[in-house]
Scaffold this motif. Structure first.
Motif, PDB file in Angstrom:
ATOM      1  N   GLU A   1      39.491  38.412  40.993  1.00  0.00           N
ATOM      2  CA  GLU A   1      38.553  37.300  41.111  1.00  0.00           C
ATOM      3  C   GLU A   1      38.400  36.513  39.810  1.00  0.00           C
ATOM      4  OE1 GLU A   1      34.963  38.052  43.136  1.00  0.00           O
ATOM      5  OE2 GLU A   1      35.910  39.226  44.718  1.00  0.00           O
ATOM      6  N   ASN A   2      39.237  36.831  38.822  1.00  0.00           N
ATOM      7  CA  ASN A   2      39.248  36.070  37.575  1.00  0.00           C
ATOM      8  C   ASN A   2      39.916  34.723  37.868  1.00  0.00           C
ATOM      9  OD1 ASN A   2      39.934  34.936  35.050  1.00  0.00           O
ATOM     10  ND2 ASN A   2      40.091  36.949  34.084  1.00  0.00           N
ATOM     11  N   ILE A   3      39.116  33.726  38.173  1.00  0.00           N
ATOM     12  CA  ILE A   3      39.655  32.453  38.642  1.00  0.00           C
ATOM     13  C   ILE A   3      40.434  31.736  37.550  1.00  0.00           C
ATOM     14  CG2 ILE A   3      37.652  31.001  38.107  1.00  0.00           C
ATOM     15  CD1 ILE A   3      39.885  30.856  41.288  1.00  0.00           C
ATOM     16  N   ASP A   4      40.074  31.975  36.285  1.00  0.00           N
ATOM     17  CA  ASP A   4      40.830  31.373  35.185  1.00  0.00           C
ATOM     18  C   ASP A   4      42.245  31.946  35.142  1.00  0.00           C
ATOM     19  OD1 ASP A   4      41.009  29.746  32.663  1.00  0.00           O
ATOM     20  OD2 ASP A   4      41.334  31.741  31.800  1.00  0.00           O
ATOM     21  N   ALA A   5      42.368  33.268  35.258  1.00  0.00           N
ATOM     22  CA  ALA A   5      43.688  33.904  35.265  1.00  0.00           C
ATOM     23  C   ALA A   5      44.476  33.478  36.497  1.00  0.00           C
ATOM     24  CB  ALA A   5      43.547  35.422  35.217  1.00  0.00           C
TER      25      ALA A   5
END
Length: 372
Positions: free
Chosen positions: A233-237
């Motif tokens: 859920e790390n949207i940046d990654a």
């Protein structure tokens, strides 16, 4: 040095961009479309959501795609398109739905089976229906390429087909759609990105724009793949991996892939190794083989992404595979040393000639023995 570059694919990129599908289709003046997806996109409701959000512009769904789409998939999908007078298609999912959709969008304008084009007996004319690509994995980069890979289960072969028809009209890349991708799929598809970038860079057909895309893609993978793997859920990654996938697609779109991808085909079709993991199995080995070719271009590549040389990059790739839970030996895959001779025979495709170092059977045999 002569080179050319063409990328006839419009790209819409952004978190949440898929929610604007109705206005995007209206802008493109597209009606009576079909979603071509895997069963997973049906189970999780994504295909239905996009269809319902289309303002009636999407009327059908074909969702029988299997991993590594088959001749039967493509032929049946093309038949559905013809029978319903479908005017455009949306591929939804990873590389498999997109490969099937690319082929079906051209095949539907013929009375043929895709086998005619897989085995080079025919080539497509420039007649096809438009395709919109909506990837749900950050891996294949296929949304910006003119290549489709189709499997022949009877012959145990997996073959690429190239046609300018296969370029999607539009790629809609929404990192939000990759959040639910399982960890091992994230790992495998992410390593496919790295393979595409490196193979595009070292290809004999390399050129400046694709080189720049390859370096940028590889740096993004090194910075973000493990983060996306550890926290889906790390949207940046996830966003950076989607960017990497697009750039890697550009990186190999003209130079094409070589050694690792060629060797991946039998690993996938016979031993059922996921595509990205299969490419990654030999990636660091081919990197070592090619390290000093063309005056050490790959050392420059490694330095551009913050490493000392190609040898250190090979070490990093091996460690990355381990960190991502990928298999790193043929023994783990279930291949015996006595099967290497037959495996080498299966690693034959014209793209192998694009490798900067000539790849002989003896070299392949030595490489696979080092992977026992």
């Amino acid at each position: 040095m002569y080179w050319n570059f063409k990328l006839p694919v419009e790209i819409e990129f952004g978190v949440g961009i898929v929610d604007k599908i109705s206005s995007i289709l209206e802008k493109q003046n597209l009606n009576n479309g079909i979603i071509i997806s895997s069963p997973f996109s049906i189970r999780n409701g994504l295909a239905k959501k996009i269809m319902e959000s289309s303002g009636g512009r999407i009327t059908h769904i074909y969702s029988k795609i299997v991993p590594n789409p088959t001749i039967e998939n493509v032929d049946e999908c093309a038949k559905v398109i013809k029978e319903n007078n479908i005017a455009f298609a949306i591929s939804l999912g990873g590389g498999s739905p997109l490969d099937c959709a690319k082929a079906a969008c051209s095949l539907c304008k013929t009375d043929d089976s895709i086998t005619e084009y897989m085995y080079g007996r025919k080539i497509f004319t420039n007649t096809c229906i438009p395709l919109i690509a909506i990837p749900t994995t950050a891996g294949t980069g296929s949304e910006v390429t003119n290549v489709a890979v189709i499997s022949d289960p009877v012959a145990n072969k997996k073959l690429p087909i190239v046609s300018n028809n296969f370029y999607p009209k539009l790629a809609i890349v929404d990192p939000k759609l990759t959040v639910s991708v399982p960890r091992q799929v994230t790992a495998s598809t992410g390593l496919d990105v790295l393979s595409q970038a490196l193979e595009g860079y070292w290809s004999k057909n390399h050129q400046p724009i694709c080189d720049a895309a390859a370096i940028s893609a590889a740096k993004l993978v090194m910075d973000s793949l493990e983060k996306a793997y550890m926290d889906g859920e790390n949207i940046d990654a996830r966003t950076k991996m989607c960017e990497a996938s697009l750039l890697a697609g550009i990186a190999f779109s003209i130079p094409k892939t070589s050694g690792p991808h060629v060797c991946s085909y039998p690993l996938t079709s016979i031993y059922n190794v996921p595509h990205g993991e299969a490419c990654a199995l030999t990636l660091d080995k081919f990197l070592l083989i090619n390290a000093d070719a063309e005056n050490g271009r790959l050392h420059n590549f490694a330095r551009a992404i913050g490493l000392q040389d190609a040898y250190e990059l090979a070490d990093h790739i091996l460690q990355l595979k381990r960190n991502l839970g990928m298999r790193t030996t043929i023994t783990e895959i279930g291949i015996k040393e006595t099967e290497i001779e037959e495996l080498v025979k299966l690693c034959k495709h014209n793209n192998l000639k694009l490798n900067p170092v000539p790849i002989t059977d003896e070299l392949l045999t030595e490489m696979f023995k080092s992977l026992v």
